[in-house]
Scaffold this motif. Structure first.
Motif, mmCIF file in Angstrom:
data_model
loop_
_atom_site.group_PDB
_atom_site.id
_atom_site.type_symbol
_atom_site.label_atom_id
_atom_site.label_comp_id
_atom_site.label_asym_id
_atom_site.label_seq_id
_atom_site.Cartn_x
_atom_site.Cartn_y
_atom_site.Cartn_z
ATOM 1 N N UNK A 44 0.811 -1.213 0.000
ATOM 2 C CA UNK A 44 0.000 0.000 0.000
ATOM 3 C C UNK A 44 0.843 1.260 0.000
ATOM 4 N N UNK A 45 2.152 1.158 0.280
ATOM 5 C CA UNK A 45 3.038 2.327 0.196
ATOM 6 C C UNK A 45 4.136 2.053 -0.830
ATOM 7 N N UNK A 87 9.946 10.979 -7.072
ATOM 8 C CA UNK A 87 9.511 9.772 -6.376
ATOM 9 C C UNK A 87 8.103 9.964 -5.819
ATOM 10 N N UNK A 88 7.263 8.949 -6.014
ATOM 11 C CA UNK A 88 5.888 8.988 -5.523
ATOM 12 C C UNK A 88 5.520 7.625 -4.956
ATOM 13 N N UNK A 89 4.336 7.558 -4.362
ATOM 14 C CA UNK A 89 3.807 6.265 -3.931
ATOM 15 C C UNK A 89 2.528 5.969 -4.702
ATOM 16 N N UNK A 90 2.254 4.712 -4.867
ATOM 17 C CA UNK A 90 1.064 4.267 -5.579
ATOM 18 C C UNK A 90 -0.163 4.519 -4.715
ATOM 19 N N UNK A 91 -1.128 5.256 -5.245
ATOM 20 C CA UNK A 91 -2.366 5.497 -4.489
ATOM 21 C C UNK A 91 -3.427 4.452 -4.791
ATOM 22 N N UNK A 92 -3.471 3.974 -6.030
ATOM 23 C CA UNK A 92 -4.474 2.981 -6.367
ATOM 24 C C UNK A 92 -4.095 2.203 -7.613
ATOM 25 N N UNK A 170 0.507 11.420 2.680
ATOM 26 C CA UNK A 170 -0.939 11.201 2.740
ATOM 27 C C UNK A 170 -1.407 10.140 1.745
ATOM 28 N N UNK A 171 -0.938 10.134 0.480
ATOM 29 C CA UNK A 171 -1.422 9.084 -0.440
ATOM 30 C C UNK A 171 -1.139 7.683 0.073
ATOM 31 N N UNK A 172 0.077 7.433 0.517
ATOM 32 C CA UNK A 172 0.422 6.109 1.034
ATOM 33 C C UNK A 172 -0.336 5.809 2.312
ATOM 34 N N UNK A 173 -0.400 6.770 3.223
ATOM 35 C CA UNK A 173 -1.079 6.549 4.501
ATOM 36 C C UNK A 173 -2.565 6.254 4.292
#
Length: 287
Positions: A44-45, A87-92, A170-173
């Motif tokens: 999820x992160x 760098x980013x995290x996957x939100x969906x 916030x997106x990952x959390x």
């Protein structure tokens, strides 16, 4: 704890499908492309690297044809040609019933774009604000579901999940909280610049989520750290803590949980997504 494998990563050629403003400081961009059939992630992160074009370019300049030498080739390109990497995290991640098509969501923090900010907008924020359907990007992401770019890994015996993150986390959390199973106790603090950035979260977990709003100042405020320090947490024998955001504050919060609350350091995951006063390029130069 589960141990991640050293999984291979690969490039995915994607196009923007749609965009949506989530608040003054956040925008969601949805990407799709045939390459996503090979995209795999169970986290999820999940961390990703996005390569964005400069204004006037139709696609990001990354010499992927060099194979393992792409990094050096990319670094050697002129500054005004070399694709912007962030760098980013996957939100969906969504797939159809047959797995033939897929979409991914990435939430962008709009530094320097929201109202009443003294910050200067960076290239990724400017790109996200102007993104439209059909725009091309390149993504460096996982081809194996369990990979080393997943950090949220609570031990199986965890009886309390504690989360803190600023707007970059916030997106990952949010993805983590939404994925928590029923019966999971969680205490969550999420910090954003504006009240309009607050999001509604649906989760089956027994989660108490507190949004900390900085009232448009645009910069992290120490009172949020005080809020976490002063909080009374549910009694737990085996807590797991996930902290992400500005690296200086993340380190201070880790010390708080380990030194002041006595949480086993092996049960604390801390990730510095950015550092106050430094660009991502400067962070990479520091190693």
């Amino acid at each position: 704890m589960t141990t991640a494998v050293a999984a291979p990563f690969r490039f995915f050629s994607l196009r923007v499908v749609r965009t949506r403003r989530l608040g003054p400081s956040l925008a969601r961009v949805t990407f799709a492309g045939p390459d996503l059939r090979a995209f795999r992630s169970d986290g999820q992160d999940q961390s990703l690297s996005l390569f964005l074009p400069h204004p006037g370019q139709t696609e990001p300049a990354v010499p992927v044809e060099l194979g393992d030498g792409w990094w050096q080739g990319w670094r050697e390109l002129p500054d005004d040609v070399r694709a912007v990497m962030r760098s980013y995290t996957l939100r969906g991640l969504r797939r159809d019933a047959h797995g033939d098509t897929a979409e991914i969501d990435v939430d962008f923090v709009l530094h320097g774009v929201g109202p009443e900010t003294a910050l200067r907008a960076g290239p990724a924020s400017r790109w996200a604000v102007g993104a439209s359907a059909g725009d091309r990007v390149l993504l460096l992401g996982p081809a194996v579901a369990d990979n080393r770019a997943i950090r949220f890994r609570p031990p199986e015996d965890t009886d309390l999940v504690v989360i803190w993150g600023d707007e970059t986390a916030v997106p990952a959390a949010c993805a983590i909280v939404e994925s928590l199973p029923a019966g999971t106790r969680a205490r969550v603090w999420l910090e954003v610049p504006h009240a309009e950035d607050v999001q509604d979260l649906a989760t089956a977990a027994d989660a108490e989520v507190t949004w900390l709003v900085r009232d448009g100042t645009g910069r992290p405020a120490d009172p949020a750290l005080t809020t976490v320090r002063d909080a009374r947490l549910p009694a737990a024998a085996r807590p797991y803590v996930w902290i992400a955001g500005e690296s200086g504050r993340v380190k201070r919060l880790r010390r708080h949980f380990v030194d002041e609350r006595g949480v086993d350091r092996r049960r604390v995951t801390f990730v510095g997504y950015w550092r106050q006063g430094l660009t991502e390029e400067q962070l990479r130069e520091q190693g």
